[in-house]
Structure formats: structure tokens, C-alpha cells
Enzyme design. Sequence first.
Site, PDB file in Angstrom:
ATOM      1  N   SER A  37      -4.553  66.554  17.776  1.00 37.98           N
ATOM      2  CA  SER A  37      -4.906  67.930  17.476  1.00 37.98           C
ATOM      3  C   SER A  37      -4.263  68.829  18.510  1.00 37.98           C
ATOM      4  CB  SER A  37      -6.413  68.119  17.486  1.00 37.98           C
ATOM      5  OG  SER A  37      -6.823  68.378  18.805  1.00 37.98           O
ATOM      6  N   LYS A  38      -4.110  70.094  18.126  1.00 36.80           N
ATOM      7  CA  LYS A  38      -3.394  71.004  19.010  1.00 36.80           C
ATOM      8  C   LYS A  38      -4.151  71.273  20.309  1.00 36.80           C
ATOM      9  CE  LYS A  38      -5.036  75.032  16.509  1.00 36.80           C
ATOM     10  NZ  LYS A  38      -4.737  76.033  15.527  1.00 36.80           N
ATOM     11  N   ARG A  39      -5.431  70.918  20.340  1.00 36.28           N
ATOM     12  CA  ARG A  39      -6.193  71.089  21.581  1.00 36.28           C
ATOM     13  C   ARG A  39      -5.612  70.212  22.690  1.00 36.28           C
ATOM     14  NH1 ARG A  39      -7.454  74.596  19.833  1.00 36.28           N
ATOM     15  NH2 ARG A  39      -9.015  75.170  18.324  1.00 36.28           N
ATOM     16  N   LYS A  40      -5.127  69.026  22.299  1.00 34.36           N
ATOM     17  CA  LYS A  40      -4.678  68.071  23.319  1.00 34.36           C
ATOM     18  C   LYS A  40      -3.166  68.048  23.492  1.00 34.36           C
ATOM     19  CE  LYS A  40      -8.560  65.216  23.803  1.00 34.36           C
ATOM     20  NZ  LYS A  40      -9.282  64.132  23.209  1.00 34.36           N
ATOM     21  N   ARG A  99      -1.352  75.967  27.536  1.00 34.58           N
ATOM     22  CA  ARG A  99      -2.225  74.779  27.497  1.00 34.58           C
ATOM     23  C   ARG A  99      -1.966  73.875  28.704  1.00 34.58           C
ATOM     24  NH1 ARG A  99      -6.156  74.486  24.208  1.00 34.58           N
ATOM     25  NH2 ARG A  99      -5.984  75.602  22.252  1.00 34.58           N
TER      26      ARG A  99
END
Length: 484
Positions: free
Chosen positions: A257-260, A473
Site C-alpha cells: 500500500s502507498k502508506r509503506k 514519506r
Amino acid sequence: MTSAPTPVRVRIGPSPTGDPHVGTAYVALFNYAFAKKNGGKFILRIEDTDQKRSSPDSEQAIMNSLRWLGLSWDEGPDVGGSHGPYRQSERLNIYRDYVNQLVESGHAYWCTCTQERLAEVRKRQLALKQPTGYDGHCRERSQTEVLAEIQSGTPGVIRLKTPHTGQTRFNDFFRGDIVIENTEVDDQVLFKSDGFPTYHLANVVDDRLMGITHVIRGEEWISSTPKHVLLYQAFGWQHPQFCHLPLLRNADKSKVSKRKNPVSLEYFREAGYLPDTLLNFLGLMAFSFEDAREIFTLEDFVQNFKLERVSLGGPVFDLQKLLWLNGRYLREKRTDAQIVQYLQDQLFSTEYLSQIVPLVKERVEKSEDFVAYADFFFAGSVLVSPENYLMKDVERKRTIELYEFLIEKLEALRPFDATHIDSALRAFCLEHALKSRDLFMPVRLMVTGKKATPPLFETMAVLGRERCRTRMRSALQALRAMPV
Ligand code: GLU
């Protein structure tokens, strides 16, 4: 006499609701290979039934990315075909006709339950530790009464009348038979009050009308499949063969996922990954060659492709391995002249340089200065020591939280141009009672690694959403890992 085998027809059905995802390319590759290997057709269908979240920009970006990878489709919204239209929003009348058939045959019913009532039901079920789902209130009522409410303006939806007894069984090519008790399947909504079908109805009707023989999709859709099978049965249709591919995972086994990690195909293109490396890498995710080779072309993949060789062991989308593979491709699959051409087309393209020069020329005296002043436009990582990312008078924990919100806000910002970035950042300051200079400097450091740069909003616009997102990020990760 035996009849000729049905020609293979497969499809992908991306929803145009954001950046083109690496998972879409992975599923597309496996569908493409299966179609080509079997002399069949590969279809692109745009599943834009979510009116609020779908956008033409996202649709275009998905198509551009798939083309960049070299995965072309035989039928689709832009190339046409005999089973169109290929955009679900252009097929609304078809869904209406089919769902009406289900109401007439008694397999579906109108429902006027409000969101409040549904929330109440759910609360009660949770309190009683019962499975949650629609309680069948309107299923038991007279449809004449429900329809009268709709005629007088109450919004209504159509639900599938799921059998209360028995089981639903289907075969997954990789997993064998899967059996679900019908009591576990909800009376799902098929048709919404906005006149749009739900994913389930549109997907089943389209797969049927488009003659899809094999549904090759990610395993996150397995739980929807019993609903689809019940729908096929309600229509009296045979369903296609289901083949659910294993999900791509991070090294810690969580879903990518784009969170990681970066997951947007645009990021990989901009960051300098080669399209053939990415395809090769995605091919390795759930497939192995009989001779165990790790480096192959798309043609090799197609030639050797067999659904039987797909393995379910959670494929790890390992960025280190991708990087290693990209290096090998550069060294082994490209001549020096090709690399020069590639750099000129990508990193140092006239288009990109023309955006940078007006921003930096005020500050330079000779051409060499460009390199020192504008290096962050070309660099990969621009990390500086994490205390630079702290905001004045804001606790670290709160700073991290604020950056999370900010990144989310910027991710959703369209268009990603200087004007919109300007208003988004200023609105963010107002909303969270921050002084603009306290926010702008750390953001500048996150996206450029420097204190002195051309104007921030213009710079961010030229860097683009993907680079800004990735750099922010990484900065955030560094800030989290900073010893207290
Ligand atoms: N619209 C779904 C998606 O976004 C399609 C799933 C399917 O292939 O059935 O992936």
C-alpha cells in the site's frame, strides 16, 4: 461431433479512482499472457460505477501506464470492439434492464431502508455478537408498498434475494472448490438510488455480455465471488472460471500500500525503472519458469505461461530486488547509446528542463551552477538529518501526525500545479493554526533537501506529485525513526 472450444476472453476492470497501481499492472500482465498464449482476447473495461471517486484523469493515467509497460488490449474504451461500450458509466441502461429482470423473476427486491436504520440494525447485531448484514426488513414487506414509497420520493435500492438455506460452491482454478453457507451471504445491493449499479451487478452482467471465459483477478475479490455466483444463478447463466491471484505483499507480509512503499506506476516510470524490468519483476511475483530463469522478456513470459505454474505463496514486492533487477537490465539489456537516449528522453528531456530553467536561472551565473543549485530535480533521495523536518514549537508526535494529514491532502490534490499547491498548503496552515513559514521550510527540506531553492509551490509542481509524495514519506519515516 465435438463443438469448437470457446475462445479465451479475459479482462481487467480497473476502477479509475486514483493513481495507476502496480497491482493493476500485475493482474493485467497475467491476463495478457493467458490471452496471448491461448490465442484469445484481452479486454480493458473501466469500472467507474463510483461516481464520486472516479475521474477521467485517473482513467487516462491507467491507460498510459499500461501502454508504457507494453501491455496493449484488444478491446477497450479507446480502441473499441464488438462488445462495447467498455466504460461502465456508459452501460447504465443495460444494468437497469437486467436488474429489472431479477425483480420480475423474484430474485431481487426494492428496499427503502434509510442509512440510519441500517446503522441501528448493525449496532444491534454487534451488541448481540451476531453476524452483521441486512436484516431483510424490506424483503418481508409488500413490494407494492415499497414501490409506492419510492414513487413518492423516498430513495430506494435493489437488493439480491439471497437464499436462506443451502450453500454456494465455486471452483477457483488455484484453490479448488470453495464452499460458503448462504446464511453468510448478505442481501447485497445491486442497484443504487443514484441509478448506478454496484460493482457486483455491473461486473457480473459485463463479464457475461462480454463473453469473459476466465476471471483472473486479485484474491481480495474471493469474498465477493459467492455473491457473483448467486447472481449468475439468479440470471440462469453459467459463470466463468475464477482464478484469484495471490496479493502482492511487503516484506513484512502486509498488503502493498502507498502508506509503506511507492505503488504508483507513475512513480516507477519517473524514478527511472525500465518498463521491461518492471514487467519481468511482476512476472516473477506468482510465476516460475520450468527452467527457473529469472530474466525474461514479455514474449518469453507469454510463450511459457501456464495457469498451472502460478503459485500462491505470498509474493513479496521487494523493492531491493526490483532495484537490483533494474541495474542488471541497464547493464545487460541496454547499449550505452540506448542509455544516453533514455536519459535524454526521461530525466533530461527538453520538456522537463524547460520547466526547470525558468525557475533556477535567476540564481545562477554560469551553466555549472545549474548542477549545484538544481540537483534535487534529478536526484533520487534528498534526505537530510531528520531534526530539520521538525516544526517550530510543535511536538514531534504532533508533527508526524500533521505530516500524515498533509501528505494525504497532497496525494489527493488535482491538478498538482503551483496554484493548487499554494492554496492547499495555506489552507492547511489555517486549519491547524500553523504559521506558514513554520510549515513551508520543513516541507521545502523534505522535497528538495535544501534550504535555498526556487519558489516552493512551483518547485513542487515541477517535481510532480509522485516525487513529492515519495520524498515526504521517506522524510516522515526518518522522523519517526529519529532517536528521542
Ligand atoms: N473494479 C475492480 C477493481 O478495481 C475489478 C475487480 C474484478 O476484476 O472483478 O479491481
